[in-house]
Write an enzyme that holds these catalytic residues in place. Structure first.
Site, mmCIF file in Angstrom:
data_model
loop_
_atom_site.group_PDB
_atom_site.id
_atom_site.type_symbol
_atom_site.label_atom_id
_atom_site.label_comp_id
_atom_site.label_asym_id
_atom_site.label_seq_id
_atom_site.Cartn_x
_atom_site.Cartn_y
_atom_site.Cartn_z
ATOM 1 N N TYR A 180 16.477 5.294 12.494
ATOM 2 C CA TYR A 180 16.398 5.302 13.955
ATOM 3 C C TYR A 180 17.566 4.572 14.609
ATOM 4 O O TYR A 180 17.890 4.829 15.760
ATOM 5 C CB TYR A 180 15.103 4.624 14.409
ATOM 6 C CG TYR A 180 13.877 5.488 14.341
ATOM 7 C CD1 TYR A 180 13.488 6.082 13.154
ATOM 8 C CD2 TYR A 180 13.106 5.707 15.467
ATOM 9 C CE1 TYR A 180 12.356 6.867 13.087
ATOM 10 C CE2 TYR A 180 11.971 6.490 15.410
ATOM 11 C CZ TYR A 180 11.602 7.063 14.222
ATOM 12 O OH TYR A 180 10.483 7.838 14.168
ATOM 13 N N LYS B 118 10.655 5.668 -1.159
ATOM 14 C CA LYS B 118 11.068 6.877 -1.888
ATOM 15 C C LYS B 118 12.138 6.426 -2.879
ATOM 16 O O LYS B 118 13.291 6.894 -2.855
ATOM 17 C CB LYS B 118 11.568 7.928 -0.878
ATOM 18 C CG LYS B 118 11.855 9.299 -1.463
ATOM 19 C CD LYS B 118 10.607 10.069 -1.894
ATOM 20 C CE LYS B 118 11.004 11.344 -2.625
ATOM 21 N NZ LYS B 118 9.830 12.047 -3.212
ATOM 22 N N ASP C 257 5.578 10.555 -0.566
ATOM 23 C CA ASP C 257 4.899 11.856 -0.649
ATOM 24 C C ASP C 257 3.505 11.697 -1.258
ATOM 25 O O ASP C 257 2.527 12.287 -0.785
ATOM 26 C CB ASP C 257 5.749 12.893 -1.412
ATOM 27 C CG ASP C 257 6.368 12.361 -2.690
ATOM 28 O OD1 ASP C 257 6.254 11.148 -2.966
ATOM 29 O OD2 ASP C 257 6.973 13.156 -3.443
ATOM 30 N N ASP D 190 6.396 6.022 10.897
ATOM 31 C CA ASP D 190 6.145 6.887 12.046
ATOM 32 C C ASP D 190 5.249 8.050 11.613
ATOM 33 O O ASP D 190 4.242 8.367 12.243
ATOM 34 C CB ASP D 190 7.485 7.402 12.594
ATOM 35 C CG ASP D 190 7.309 8.281 13.823
ATOM 36 O OD1 ASP D 190 6.394 8.002 14.614
ATOM 37 O OD2 ASP D 190 8.090 9.243 13.981
ATOM 38 N N ASP E 210 0.860 8.583 12.188
ATOM 39 C CA ASP E 210 0.223 9.713 12.876
ATOM 40 C C ASP E 210 -0.843 10.318 11.970
ATOM 41 O O ASP E 210 -1.952 10.631 12.408
ATOM 42 C CB ASP E 210 1.253 10.812 13.225
ATOM 43 C CG ASP E 210 1.831 10.638 14.629
ATOM 44 O OD1 ASP E 210 1.892 9.494 15.108
ATOM 45 O OD2 ASP E 210 2.225 11.662 15.239
#
Ligand code: IPM
Ligand code: MG
Length: 346
Positions: free
Chosen positions: A139, A184, A217, A241, A245
């Protein structure tokens, strides 16, 4: 000493849920005799329209001298493709306040499993706290924009990882004592740094907390398969983020989820995690619960009145159990109606 709370209603349903948040805070002030001043400032798309800037200087100054900031929501199709985007104001706000740790709790309260899109057996006892790094990573990295190629650079430093990890470990100590750090590391260099920084901090300061590592994942899958197994999830900005959600909707509606963004002091930024929902703006359909629970977090972390936070949280549970609620959770109340009923309960 007068405490100072700044409201940034923002765009879409932001002003509606901010009104609810403000009414709840006012009711609490009266009940607890708090010495509080409240101020409203322009922010997001609304501020682009009136000041040509999503985060005008006046708003910056007000936020920097506030004890806590409440934000409704920002963004909307009106500003898509505009030179200045409302979202850039939000990123600048987070950076200016240096609120590097974003706390997003997700709970399915007993008796409310039926609101979840998961089978009730899977939804039972979900109680997760996502701690998302908020001021670094993709970001905030350098980027290049182009029609044929574009790039976003992701950078993390050991210090940035460890300061947010510290908040996650401390939170775990107050909860069930388990942290899963999500990365990751099988692909990304920043994730390998993330993992080794978390491991070092864990060994030196938090060996009493249980620590596990999971690839993002796999985590996305586990959140659907066995969400009740998780306590604190610690992760970087973009993964947080996305996962927040996903996790928020496990409780029934993204409209229910609050958040607190914290830095080193007690000052914080509080926002429901839902977006500006332009499709329902102005219709009174927005669920104010995420905003109201954000006020509870504000009272707990920045104003340091945990008793008041408890009362709001219990009140929301009772209200929902009593069948009050907006359409997204199967109720019939408008935003304002729900808020009034809750205030009566409090
Ligand atoms: C959130 C939002 C923001 C983010 C957007 C509006 C920039 O999705 O707070 O989760 O991605 O951080
Ligand atoms: Mg988001």
């Amino acid at each position: 000493m007068t405490l100072n709370v700044v409201f940034l209603p923002g765009d879409g349903v932001g002003p509606e849920v901010s009104d609810s948040a403000r009414s709840i805070l006012e009711a609490t002030v009266a009940k607890f005799n708090l010495d509080l001043s409240m101020q409203t400032c322009a922010f997001g798309g609304a501020a682009i329209d009136s000041y040509g800037d999503p985060f005008p200087v006046e708003t910056q100054q007000a936020c920097l001298s506030a004890d806590a900031i409440f934000l409704g929501a920002v963004g909307g199709p009106k500003w898509d493709g505009a030179e200045k985007r409302p979202e850039s104001g939000l990123l600048a706000l987070r950076k200016t306040l240096d609120v590097y740790a974003n706390l997003r709790p997700v709970q399915v309260l007993s008796g409310m499993e039926n609101l979840s899109p998961l089978k009730p057996d899977l939804a039972r006892n979900i109680d997760i706290l996502i701690v998302r790094e908020l001021t670094g990573g993709l970001y905030f990295g350098d980027r290049t924009e182009g029609d044929m190629s574009a790039s976003d650079i992701c950078t993390y430093t050991r210090a940035e990882v460890q300061r947010v990890a510290r908040i996650a470990f401390r939170a775990a100590r107050e909860r069930r004592g388990k942290v899963v750090s999500v990365d990751k590391a099988n692909v990304l260099a920043t994730s390998r740094l993330w993992r080794s920084s978390v491991i070092d901090l864990h060994q030196s300061e938090f060996a009493d907390v249980e620590l596990e590592h999971m690839l993002v994942d796999a985590m996305a899958m586990k959140l659907i398969q066995c969400p009740a197994e998780y306590d604190v999830l610690l992760t970087e900005n973009l993964f947080g983020d996305i996962l927040s959600d996903e996790a928020s909707v496990l409780s029934g509606s993204i409209g229910m989820a609050p958040s607190a963004s914290l830095g080193d002091g007690t000052r914080g930024l509080y926002e429901p995690i839902h977006g500006s929902a332009p499709d329902i703006a102005g219709t009174g359909k927005a669920n104010p619960v995420g905003a109201i629970l954000s006020v509870a977090m504000l009272l707990r972390h920045s104003l340091e009145v945990p008793e008041a936070a408890d009362i709001i949280e219990v009140g929301v549970q009772q209200a929902i159990k009593a069948g009050y609620g907006t359409g997204d959770i199967g109720g019939q109340d408008s935003t304002q109606n729900f808020t009034e009923k809750l205030i009566a309960l409090l």
